[in-house]
Structures are given as C-alpha cells and as structure tokens.
Enzyme design. Structure first.
Site, PDB file in Angstrom:
ATOM      1  CB  SER A 235       5.357  -1.946  12.157  1.00  0.00           C
ATOM      2  OG  SER A 235       4.977   0.056  12.514  1.00  0.00           O
TER       3      SER A 235
ATOM      4  CD  GLU B   6      -2.598   6.184   6.582  1.00  0.00           C
ATOM      5  OE1 GLU B   6      -3.297   6.219   4.821  1.00  0.00           O
ATOM      6  OE2 GLU B   6      -2.348   5.326   7.284  1.00  0.00           O
TER       7      GLU B   6
ATOM      8  CG  ASN C  71      -1.829   1.458   1.158  1.00  0.00           C
ATOM      9  OD1 ASN C  71      -1.958   2.346   0.738  1.00  0.00           O
ATOM     10  ND2 ASN C  71      -2.261   1.191   2.640  1.00  0.00           N
ATOM     11  CD1 TRP C  72       4.275   1.337  -3.032  1.00  0.00           C
ATOM     12  CD2 TRP C  72       3.681   1.708  -4.655  1.00  0.00           C
ATOM     13  NE1 TRP C  72       5.182   0.787  -3.455  1.00  0.00           N
ATOM     14  CE2 TRP C  72       5.176   1.094  -4.629  1.00  0.00           C
ATOM     15  CE3 TRP C  72       2.896   2.707  -5.828  1.00  0.00           C
ATOM     16  CZ2 TRP C  72       5.182   0.190  -5.962  1.00  0.00           C
ATOM     17  CZ3 TRP C  72       3.945   2.601  -7.043  1.00  0.00           C
ATOM     18  CH2 TRP C  72       4.578   1.087  -6.682  1.00  0.00           C
ATOM     19  CE  LYS C  73      -0.045   3.942   4.646  1.00  0.00           C
ATOM     20  NZ  LYS C  73      -0.244   3.554   6.475  1.00  0.00           N
TER      21      LYS C  73
ATOM     22  N   GLY D  82       3.060  -1.128   4.195  1.00  0.00           N
ATOM     23  CA  GLY D  82       3.196   0.307   4.060  1.00  0.00           C
ATOM     24  C   GLY D  82       4.777   0.545   3.877  1.00  0.00           C
TER      25      GLY D  82
ATOM     26  CD  GLU E  49      -3.532  -2.120   7.383  1.00  0.00           C
ATOM     27  OE1 GLU E  49      -2.187  -2.480   7.107  1.00  0.00           O
ATOM     28  OE2 GLU E  49      -3.988  -1.029   7.252  1.00  0.00           O
TER      29      GLU E  49
ATOM     30  CG  HIS F 113      -6.034   2.440   4.757  1.00  0.00           C
ATOM     31  ND1 HIS F 113      -5.367   3.037   6.185  1.00  0.00           N
ATOM     32  CD2 HIS F 113      -5.018   1.279   4.764  1.00  0.00           C
ATOM     33  CE1 HIS F 113      -4.272   2.653   6.457  1.00  0.00           C
ATOM     34  NE2 HIS F 113      -3.562   1.740   5.584  1.00  0.00           N
TER      35      HIS F 113
ATOM     36  N   GLY G 295       2.568   2.558  11.006  1.00  0.00           N
ATOM     37  CA  GLY G 295       3.056   3.689  10.789  1.00  0.00           C
ATOM     38  C   GLY G 295       4.428   4.261  11.761  1.00  0.00           C
TER      39      GLY G 295
HETATM   40  P1  13P Z   1       2.956   0.809   7.857  1.00  0.00           P
HETATM   41  O1  13P Z   1       3.437  -0.574   7.087  1.00  0.00           O
HETATM   42  O2  13P Z   1       4.096   1.987   7.071  1.00  0.00           O
HETATM   43  O3  13P Z   1       3.133   1.122   9.200  1.00  0.00           O
HETATM   44  O4  13P Z   1       1.296   0.688   6.775  1.00  0.00           O
HETATM   45  C1  13P Z   1       0.482   0.036   6.976  1.00  0.00           C
HETATM   46  C2  13P Z   1      -0.630  -0.074   6.812  1.00  0.00           C
HETATM   47  O5  13P Z   1      -0.991   1.336   6.817  1.00  0.00           O
HETATM   48  C3  13P Z   1      -0.863  -0.605   4.999  1.00  0.00           C
HETATM   49  O6  13P Z   1      -1.862   0.064   4.819  1.00  0.00           O
END
Ligand code: 13P
Length: 262
Positions: A222, A106, A10-12, A243, A176, A104, A182
């Site tokens: 993470s 976010e 997931n590159w966001k 991420g 998650e 998600h 993150g």
């Molecule tokens: P990180 O791997 O940066 O913690 O993000 C996880 C995430 O939100 C994947 O959708």
C-alpha cells in the site's frame, strides 16, 4: 552508507501489450527532464516484456529518457524442458530483463512456493546475472502471535541458503508485510523501519555488517504518493515495491518524486 533507492512497479496480472504501451508513453512524458537519484524498475506480465523492451529501447535512443530497468515477476528454477507454463531465466535475459521478483507472497500463498523453491530460483537467476528482488513478509496472524522475527529469519535464511556474498550484493530484498498488500493499510514508518533494521541485522548475521549495510531493502504494501516520503525517510528503507499505485503513470511518478524528496 550510500544505497541508491530502487522504486519498482509490480503490475501483477495487469496490463497487456496495448496498456503497457499507453502507460509507458504517458510515464516517459511525466518523468522527462527529471533526474531522480533512484533506480526505476517496471515488472509487467511476461507477455508484455518484449513490448516494454522495445518501447524503452526506442525512448532511450530518441529522447535520452531516464533509463528504466525491466523486471519479470517470476522465473523458473529449471533450465529448460517439460515445465508447462514456465519461463526460464535465459528467456528473460533475451528480453533485456535485468531484475526478477522472486518469492512474492502471492506466489507463496496461491502457488505454494516454499523457501526451498525460492532459494533455487534465486540461485538460477544469478547464474545468468539476473538480479533477484527477493520478497519476504509476515501475515497479520504471525505478527500478532509474536512470530514476526522467527518468520522473517526463516524466510531470509532458507531463501538465501548458499547464495554467495557476491550474488547477495546484486540482490534486493523487498519486505512486504502480507497484511499491508492491496489492503490500503500501510505499516507505520516506525513499524517498517523497525522491521527493516531487523532484516538488516539478520543479513549481518549471515554476511557480515559491511555487506548487510550495502544491501538495498525495499518496503512494499500500500505504498502511495501520500506515504512515500515518510517511509523513504527511514534510514533502512531503500525504495519501494509498488502494486496498485504503480498502475497509473501519475501516481507511480509521484511516489518516486516524493520518495526522492528526502
Ligand atoms: P500494493 O501496493 O497494491 O499493496 O501491492 C504491494 C505488492 O504486493 C507489490 O509487490
């Protein structure tokens, strides 16, 4: 139960067209010749989807590279019309997108997506045979306040309301924990396994044990090359949604390789 692990990047809001091209060229060279017993999925920002589709199509044709599936990071719950800034599921299908990340944390916390909205998106995605990666997870406050199970049960039950058994078999769940996203703090493998087993038990309540045993549940938060093997060794963890560590071709490849080592 034989569930094929699924590793999704997931590159966001990272990597436009040229960075997507750089990543894919490097990543393909790293995975060439390796036959991972897993599905690999990449979810770039919307604007990079056509480039990703082109690059993967050419790579698959020319080098017979490991097939990589494309995911979107969101989709509208509506068909078409006056929805400024939105992208429909039909538009995504036209770009060879097979998966879509929905719900998600976010999207929930920053954009106010409710369980009902996420439910509508899951059903809309299934109308065109897009496979949802349906995200759930609790905040630290909820976990510490003893609300973990109530929060997850509500997210699952409301998010999957009126989703058929058949559609559920095409849906992936991504657990998650919000406090692990993150932050560099990963759930311990015991915490993750315990929670995944709980999620599967809720799915069994809704769909029966046989269906629940066939649904893939990814862990996210993470995930890194150094913790992938231990997490993926847990019986109810069927891959990862990654991420930050998916932004570098080397670390994404290592997560897949280490995660498949079990
Ligand atoms: P990180 O791997 O940066 O913690 O993000 C996880 C995430 O939100 C994947 O959708």
């Amino acid at each position: 139960m034989n569930r094929k692990p699924i590793f999704a990047a997931n590159w966001k809001m990272n990597k436009g067209v040229s960075e997507t091209e750089d990543f894919i060229k490097s990543f393909l060279s790293k995975i060439q010749g390796q036959d991972f017993p897993a599905e690999i999925v990449i979810a770039p920002p919307f604007v990079s989807l056509p480039k990703l589709a082109d690059l993967l199509h050419n790579a698959n044709a020319v080098q017979n590279a490991h097939a990589i599936q494309i995911a979107a990071q969101n989709a509208s719950q509506f068909d078409a019309g006056a929805y400024t800034g939105e992208v429909s599921v039909v538009m995504l299908r036209e770009l060879y997108v097979h998966y879509v990340i929905l719900g998600h944390s976010e999207r929930r916390s920053i954009y106010g997506e409710t369980d009902a909205v996420i439910n509508a998106k899951i059903k809309k995605a299934r109308e065109v045979n897009l496979k949802p990666i349906f995200c759930i997870g609790e905040t630290l406050e909820e976990r510490e306040g003893g609300k973990l199970e109530t929060v997850l049960r509500t997210q699952i039950t409301e998010g999957l309301k009126d989703v058929s058994e058949k559609d559920m078999l095409e849906t992936v769940i991504a657990y998650e924990p919000v406090w692990a996203i993150g932050t560099g703090v990963t759930a311990t493998s015991e915490q993750a396994q315990e929670t995944h087993a709980f999620v599967r038990s809720v799915l069994a309540d809704l769909y029966g044990a046989d269906i629940a045993a066939r649904i893939r549940i990814q862990y996210g938060g993470s995930v890194k090359p150094g913790n992938a093997a231990e997490l993926m060794a847990c019986p109810d963890i069927d891959g990862a949604l990654i991420g930050g560590a998916s932004l570098e071709p080397q670390s994404f490849m290592e997560i897949i390789r280490n995660g498949c080592a079990e």
